[in-house]
Write a protein that holds these residues in place. Structure first.
Motif, PDB file in Angstrom:
ATOM      1  N   PRO A 267      33.613  33.960  26.282  1.00 24.12           N
ATOM      2  CA  PRO A 267      33.447  35.381  26.612  1.00 24.12           C
ATOM      3  C   PRO A 267      34.749  36.152  26.464  1.00 24.12           C
ATOM      4  O   PRO A 267      35.840  35.577  26.563  1.00 24.12           O
ATOM      5  N   SER A 268      34.640  37.449  26.225  1.00 22.36           N
ATOM      6  CA  SER A 268      35.840  38.269  26.078  1.00 22.36           C
ATOM      7  C   SER A 268      36.549  38.405  27.427  1.00 22.36           C
ATOM      8  O   SER A 268      35.945  38.186  28.490  1.00 22.36           O
ATOM      9  N   LEU A 269      37.810  38.808  27.340  1.00 20.58           N
ATOM     10  CA  LEU A 269      38.579  39.001  28.578  1.00 20.58           C
ATOM     11  C   LEU A 269      37.935  40.113  29.418  1.00 20.58           C
ATOM     12  O   LEU A 269      37.819  40.001  30.642  1.00 20.58           O
ATOM     13  N   ALA A 270      37.513  41.175  28.733  1.00 20.51           N
ATOM     14  CA  ALA A 270      36.900  42.300  29.449  1.00 20.51           C
ATOM     15  C   ALA A 270      35.649  41.829  30.208  1.00 20.51           C
ATOM     16  O   ALA A 270      35.470  42.130  31.401  1.00 20.51           O
ATOM     17  N   MET A 271      34.803  41.066  29.515  1.00 22.66           N
ATOM     18  CA  MET A 271      33.570  40.579  30.146  1.00 22.66           C
ATOM     19  C   MET A 271      33.904  39.627  31.299  1.00 22.66           C
ATOM     20  O   MET A 271      33.251  39.643  32.348  1.00 22.66           O
ATOM     21  N   THR A 272      34.922  38.803  31.100  1.00 19.32           N
ATOM     22  CA  THR A 272      35.301  37.858  32.165  1.00 19.32           C
ATOM     23  C   THR A 272      35.752  38.629  33.407  1.00 19.32           C
ATOM     24  O   THR A 272      35.385  38.275  34.535  1.00 19.32           O
ATOM     25  N   LEU A 273      36.543  39.674  33.167  1.00 17.90           N
ATOM     26  CA  LEU A 273      37.022  40.453  34.319  1.00 17.90           C
ATOM     27  C   LEU A 273      35.860  41.116  35.046  1.00 17.90           C
ATOM     28  O   LEU A 273      35.748  41.038  36.271  1.00 17.90           O
ATOM     29  N   VAL A 274      34.989  41.776  34.289  1.00 15.22           N
ATOM     30  CA  VAL A 274      33.857  42.476  34.915  1.00 15.22           C
ATOM     31  C   VAL A 274      33.023  41.476  35.729  1.00 15.22           C
ATOM     32  O   VAL A 274      32.677  41.719  36.889  1.00 15.22           O
ATOM     33  N   ASN A 275      32.734  40.320  35.120  1.00 16.27           N
ATOM     34  CA  ASN A 275      31.939  39.313  35.824  1.00 16.27           C
ATOM     35  C   ASN A 275      32.640  38.818  37.084  1.00 16.27           C
ATOM     36  O   ASN A 275      32.021  38.723  38.148  1.00 16.27           O
ATOM     37  N   SER A 276      33.941  38.518  36.958  1.00 15.61           N
ATOM     38  CA  SER A 276      34.640  37.963  38.134  1.00 15.61           C
ATOM     39  C   SER A 276      34.753  38.996  39.246  1.00 15.61           C
ATOM     40  O   SER A 276      34.550  38.684  40.416  1.00 15.61           O
ATOM     41  N   PHE A 277      35.091  40.241  38.870  1.00 16.65           N
ATOM     42  CA  PHE A 277      35.257  41.283  39.894  1.00 16.65           C
ATOM     43  C   PHE A 277      33.960  41.482  40.684  1.00 16.65           C
ATOM     44  O   PHE A 277      33.957  41.559  41.910  1.00 16.65           O
ATOM     45  N   GLN A 278      32.874  41.573  39.949  1.00 18.88           N
ATOM     46  CA  GLN A 278      31.613  41.880  40.620  1.00 18.88           C
ATOM     47  C   GLN A 278      31.079  40.656  41.375  1.00 18.88           C
ATOM     48  O   GLN A 278      30.441  40.794  42.426  1.00 18.88           O
ATOM     49  N   LEU A 279      31.413  39.478  40.845  1.00 17.72           N
ATOM     50  CA  LEU A 279      31.037  38.256  41.562  1.00 17.72           C
ATOM     51  C   LEU A 279      31.749  38.220  42.921  1.00 17.72           C
ATOM     52  O   LEU A 279      31.148  37.925  43.961  1.00 17.72           O
ATOM     53  N   LEU A 280      33.030  38.568  42.900  1.00 18.42           N
ATOM     54  CA  LEU A 280      33.798  38.593  44.150  1.00 18.42           C
ATOM     55  C   LEU A 280      33.156  39.563  45.153  1.00 18.42           C
ATOM     56  O   LEU A 280      33.035  39.270  46.347  1.00 18.42           O
TER      57      LEU A 280
ATOM     58  N   VAL B 285      28.226  43.930  25.841  1.00 18.53           N
ATOM     59  CA  VAL B 285      27.519  43.060  24.895  1.00 18.53           C
ATOM     60  C   VAL B 285      27.568  43.663  23.490  1.00 18.53           C
ATOM     61  O   VAL B 285      27.818  42.965  22.503  1.00 18.53           O
ATOM     62  N   ASN B 286      27.382  44.976  23.419  1.00 18.05           N
ATOM     63  CA  ASN B 286      27.350  45.619  22.098  1.00 18.05           C
ATOM     64  C   ASN B 286      28.564  46.481  21.793  1.00 18.05           C
ATOM     65  O   ASN B 286      28.622  47.115  20.751  1.00 18.05           O
ATOM     66  N   HIS B 287      29.497  46.533  22.716  1.00 19.92           N
ATOM     67  CA  HIS B 287      30.691  47.374  22.508  1.00 19.92           C
ATOM     68  C   HIS B 287      31.937  46.582  22.858  1.00 19.92           C
ATOM     69  O   HIS B 287      32.514  46.755  23.937  1.00 19.92           O
ATOM     70  N   PRO B 288      32.333  45.680  21.942  1.00 15.56           N
ATOM     71  CA  PRO B 288      33.461  44.790  22.251  1.00 15.56           C
ATOM     72  C   PRO B 288      34.755  45.556  22.519  1.00 15.56           C
ATOM     73  O   PRO B 288      34.999  46.604  21.916  1.00 15.56           O
ATOM     74  N   GLN B 289      35.527  45.050  23.441  1.00 14.68           N
ATOM     75  CA  GLN B 289      36.811  45.670  23.793  1.00 14.68           C
ATOM     76  C   GLN B 289      37.920  44.646  23.626  1.00 14.68           C
ATOM     77  O   GLN B 289      37.792  43.524  24.107  1.00 14.68           O
ATOM     78  N   ASP B 290      38.985  45.074  23.001  1.00 10.81           N
ATOM     79  CA  ASP B 290      40.156  44.200  22.900  1.00 10.81           C
ATOM     80  C   ASP B 290      41.091  44.544  24.037  1.00 10.81           C
ATOM     81  O   ASP B 290      41.876  45.487  23.936  1.00 10.81           O
ATOM     82  N   LEU B 291      40.995  43.794  25.069  1.00 10.05           N
ATOM     83  CA  LEU B 291      41.810  44.101  26.248  1.00 10.05           C
ATOM     84  C   LEU B 291      43.079  43.264  26.202  1.00 10.05           C
ATOM     85  O   LEU B 291      43.011  42.036  26.085  1.00 10.05           O
ATOM     86  N   SER B 292      44.226  43.928  26.271  1.00 12.88           N
ATOM     87  CA  SER B 292      45.481  43.170  26.237  1.00 12.88           C
ATOM     88  C   SER B 292      45.745  42.587  27.631  1.00 12.88           C
ATOM     89  O   SER B 292      45.271  43.125  28.639  1.00 12.88           O
ATOM     90  N   TRP B 293      46.540  41.538  27.660  1.00  7.38           N
ATOM     91  CA  TRP B 293      46.837  40.909  28.955  1.00  7.38           C
ATOM     92  C   TRP B 293      47.629  41.827  29.888  1.00  7.38           C
ATOM     93  O   TRP B 293      47.340  41.874  31.083  1.00  7.38           O
ATOM     94  N   PRO B 294      48.608  42.589  29.361  1.00  4.40           N
ATOM     95  CA  PRO B 294      49.329  43.490  30.292  1.00  4.40           C
ATOM     96  C   PRO B 294      48.378  44.489  30.948  1.00  4.40           C
ATOM     97  O   PRO B 294      48.432  44.702  32.162  1.00  4.40           O
ATOM     98  N   LEU B 295      47.467  45.062  30.144  1.00  2.00           N
ATOM     99  CA  LEU B 295      46.524  46.023  30.727  1.00  2.00           C
ATOM    100  C   LEU B 295      45.584  45.310  31.708  1.00  2.00           C
ATOM    101  O   LEU B 295      45.289  45.811  32.806  1.00  2.00           O
ATOM    102  N   ALA B 296      45.175  44.106  31.311  1.00  3.18           N
ATOM    103  CA  ALA B 296      44.302  43.320  32.197  1.00  3.18           C
ATOM    104  C   ALA B 296      45.008  43.048  33.531  1.00  3.18           C
ATOM    105  O   ALA B 296      44.389  43.120  34.598  1.00  3.18           O
ATOM    106  N   SER B 297      46.313  42.796  33.472  1.00  2.33           N
ATOM    107  CA  SER B 297      47.055  42.516  34.718  1.00  2.33           C
ATOM    108  C   SER B 297      47.060  43.738  35.624  1.00  2.33           C
ATOM    109  O   SER B 297      46.911  43.622  36.846  1.00  2.33           O
ATOM    110  N   VAL B 298      47.225  44.923  35.002  1.00  2.00           N
ATOM    111  CA  VAL B 298      47.227  46.153  35.806  1.00  2.00           C
ATOM    112  C   VAL B 298      45.846  46.326  36.461  1.00  2.00           C
ATOM    113  O   VAL B 298      45.734  46.658  37.652  1.00  2.00           O
TER     114      VAL B 298
END
Ligand SMILES: NC(=O)c1ccc[n+]([C@@H]2O[C@H](COP(=O)([O-])OP(=O)(O)OC[C@H]3O[C@@H](n4cnc5c(N)ncnc54)[C@H](OP(=O)(O)O)[C@@H]3O)[C@@H](O)[C@H]2O)c1
Ligand SMILES: CC(C)=CCC[C@@H](C)[C@H]1CC[C@H]2C3=C(CC[C@]12C)[C@@]1(C)CC[C@H](O)C(C)(C)[C@@H]1CC3
Length: 621
Positions: free
Chosen positions: A422-435, A482-495
């Motif tokens: 899975p993409s980083l963006a999808m992983t973040l969304v899933n983990s955040f909402q799971l939490l 699912v239909n709009h892939p995002q290239d999320l960089s790690w620095p932005l992901a960290s923020v």
């Protein structure tokens, strides 16, 4: 048609429940069916009284002294200011001469009066510490701000020590409630509830059904009920588009025969009843809810986390056996329709059964108007045996369903975008909402003190909200990715991760601080906090998180909401729908809560608002 003796707007004297004391009240309305009047005391307390408890003003002799206290709450505060000067209506004017027997009689009468005043005065204590559902008087707080200490004030304690065993079981004052029917509390529910103090039943106190309707009243409720399902379809159709820009028209809704699939309905029902089965498992502790108007406390089994673990195991097994979870993605609209139909059927059932329940089991939010009550919910705690429908729906099928939908979207992303992970963006969304969901289940007990459980009935609003709105719109970010892939960089992901954690810390600490304080106001860990006492016996925190803004938990929740949307980038506004809707929801919810707290705490609430002027956003709102 039964005749009525008093007209709306007429100023009369109303008996204070459980006493023979009469106070000046204004007639607000009259209910022909139950033959009760809704009256307002001078301090704003609203009660329902029988006609026999109301007397015309002229049937009382006018007293010269200042003893016409406007309401028992006023009486209480004035008594606490000057305890030596009795303001009871039965007291002879100062200086009047009395014969020995007259004096004896007057003394006896005064004693009786004092006993009654004490009974009224002590009533709020009976239902402490969780008397959220009980609206008590709005008088001034009787003591000054201090650090967190036991809620009883000195005066109350002194009185209790002399008369507690007698008084504390005498009356439980239940403004705004219907006749206390002790017989209703009997047999059938005995193992589902515990009882608080049993009222004498010598008086009738009723909850007036609301006239100041929320959500724009009947037209507002109608509009919301028609608009929300349309909104869900619009969002889902738009999100599935290649370019889901606001200016793009969504594709037309498929024909009903394409949308309605028996198999989907079967899967949906299976899901719902599987969750119901999990919730009935005899695991997890059983706790009591806040006291109801008749002093009872319903019991709730807390096994949300077990249900979540069992669901995870079931979903894991399905993945292992190659059961096509992708089906949920390809039939997302069909599932939404099945959930909508189910929530409507459930709302009809809830409304129908509410017509049979006694009035004291109705929600304080209900109004007597069929359309509005269908929307807001008429019955407060609909139960089938031990199974509490509202409590169950609030956390299980929708909230756990949301996590499952997110997971399916993650798998769908891998399939549609031919990814091995899975993409980083999808992983973040899933983990955040799971939490977020795991947190809600972990702190399941906290739900018992929310306005949804205490105040709102179970009707279309919550049925639709819990079963459709939460799973199908809260998962919009994952659906979008699912239909709009995002290239999320790690620095932005960290923020974004830092933002999420910051929001979560505020949300969790604020909620836990308040919950701990409500559970045990004398908790040594909270001793450093400043509080404002209120006349109900409960105090309000004015330092710590609750001294920062009046709803720090909403602030944390909104920060988290933003962090859920940011991984979806800035190409479209659709993934930000949740933040926008949620801001509106929480601003509205804050206003509703504020209204209820003002009624509950009166001047103490005003004082709190002065001390903590901002509601959600510091220095902004
Ligand atoms: N994700 C979603 O869709 C969603 C939607 C709605 C809410 N939520 C979240 O759900 C949680 C619960 O929210 P809620 O709306 O039920 O309200 P809440 O903020 O948890 O509770 C409000 C109640 O807290 C008590 N209170 C207020 N100020 C206080 C103070 N200074 N000191 C002590 N007690 C005080 C009052 O009740 P008493 O005095 O009677 O105790 C008041 O009625 C929040 O974290 C919210 O963000 C999430
Ligand atoms: C019909 C519409 C548009 C709205 C109905 C509102 C409904 C979606 C919310 C009302 C109370 C909310 C709530 C949660 C989810 C959304 C609601 C049901 C909650 C379960 C989310 C998780 C939290 O931790 C919580 C504190 C348990 C929330 C309780 C309130």
């Amino acid at each position: 048609m039964p005749s009525r003796k008093f007209a709306e707007g007429e100023v009369v004297r109303g008996r204070w429940p459980g006493s023979s004391l009469y106070y000046e009240v204004e007639i607000l309305s009259h209910d022909n069916k139950s033959q009760v009047y809704t009256v307002k005391y001078k301090d704003g307390t609203e009660l329902e009284l029988k006609e026999s408890d109301i007397k015309p003003l002229k049937s009382f002799k006018q007293r010269k002294s200042g003893s016409t206290s406007s309401s028992p709450s006023r009486r209480r505060s004035s008594r606490s200011r000057s305890r030596s000067r009795s303001r009871s209506p039965g007291r002879a004017p100062k200086g009047s001469r009395r014969s020995v027997s007259a004096s004896y009689q007057a003394d006896a009468k005064e004693k009786e009066m004092r006993r009654e005043i004490l009974q009224v005065k002590l009533t709020p204590l009976v239902l402490k510490p969780f008397a959220n559902s009980v609206s008590v008087y709005n008088g001034e707080p009787e003591h000054m701000e201090k650090s967190a200490t036991p809620p009883k004030n000195k005066q109350e304690r002194v009185i209790l020590s002399t008369e507690d065993s007698y008084i504390a079981t005498q009356y439980s004052l239940r403004p705004r409630r219907e006749e206390v029917k002790t017989k209703n509390i009997e047999s059938e529910e005995q193992n589902l509830v515990t009882r608080g103090p049993v009222p004498l039943g010598t008086f009738q106190v009723t909850t007036p059904q609301r006239r100041d309707l929320e959500f724009g009243g009947v037209p507002g409720a109608l509009l919301i009920m028609l608009g929300l399902p349309a909104c869900v379809f619009l969002l889902l159709l738009q999100c599935a588009q290649k370019d889901p820009g606001l200016l793009q028209f969504p594709p037309p809704l498929p024909a009903l025969r394409e949308l309605w699939e028996a198999r989907v309905c079967g899967v949906y029902l299976l899901w719902f009843f599987l969750q119901a089965l999990f919730s009935l498992l005899p695991v997890g502790k059983v706790v009591e809810g806040t006291p109801l108007v008749d002093g009872r406390r319903l019991k709730y089994r807390l096994n949300g986390l077990y249900a979540f673990i069992l669901t995870s195991a079931a979903v894991g097994t399905a993945v292992f056996w190659d059961i096509e979870l992708y089906y949920l993605y390809t039939h997302f609209l069909q599932f939404a329709l099945a959930a909508i139909v189910f929530s409507v059927v459930l709302s009809v059932y809830l409304y129908a059964r509410s017509l049979k329940v006694p009035r004291d089991e109705l929600s304080p939010a209900s109004s007597g108007n069929a359309v509005y009550d269908f929307f807001i919910g008429r019955e407060l705690n609909p139960r089938i045996g031990a199974f509490d429908l509202k409590f169950f729906c609030e956390l299980r099928p929708g909230l756990i369903g949301w996590v499952v939908i997110n997971l399916v979207m993650l798998l769908a992303e891998m399939k549609v975008q031919e990814r091995s992970a899975p993409s980083l963006a999808m992983t973040l969304v899933n983990s955040f909402q799971l939490l977020y969901v795991v947190d809600a289940l972990w702190f399941e007990e906290a739900l018992l003190t929310t306005m949804d459980i205490i105040h709102d009935g179970f009707g279309f609003m919550l049925a639709f909200g819990d079963l459709v709105w939460v799973p199908f719109t809260y998962s919009l970010q994952a659906f979008y990715l699912v239909n709009h892939p995002q290239d999320l960089s790690w620095p932005l992901a960290s923020v974004i991760i830092a933002l999420k954690l910051c929001g979560y810390v505020i949300f969790r600490c604020a909620n836990s601080q308040k919950n701990a304080f409500r559970k045990n106001p004398t908790d040594p860990k909270l001793a450093h906090l400043k509080t404002i006492p209120t006349s109900t016996g409960k105090s309000l925190l004015v330092s710590g998180w609750w001294g920062f803004v009046r709803h720090p938990n909403y602030l944390g929740d909104l920060i988290m909401a933003l962090a859920w949307s940011l991984p979806c980038g800035f190409n479209h506004i659709l993934p930000y729908f949740y933040v926008i809707y949620f801001t509106a929801l929480l601003i509205h919810r804050e206003a509703r809560d504020e209204h209820q707290c003002r009624r509950k705490y009166g001047l103490a609430w005003e004082k709190y608002c002065q001390r903590v002027p901002y509601r959600i956003f510091p220095y902004i709102y």
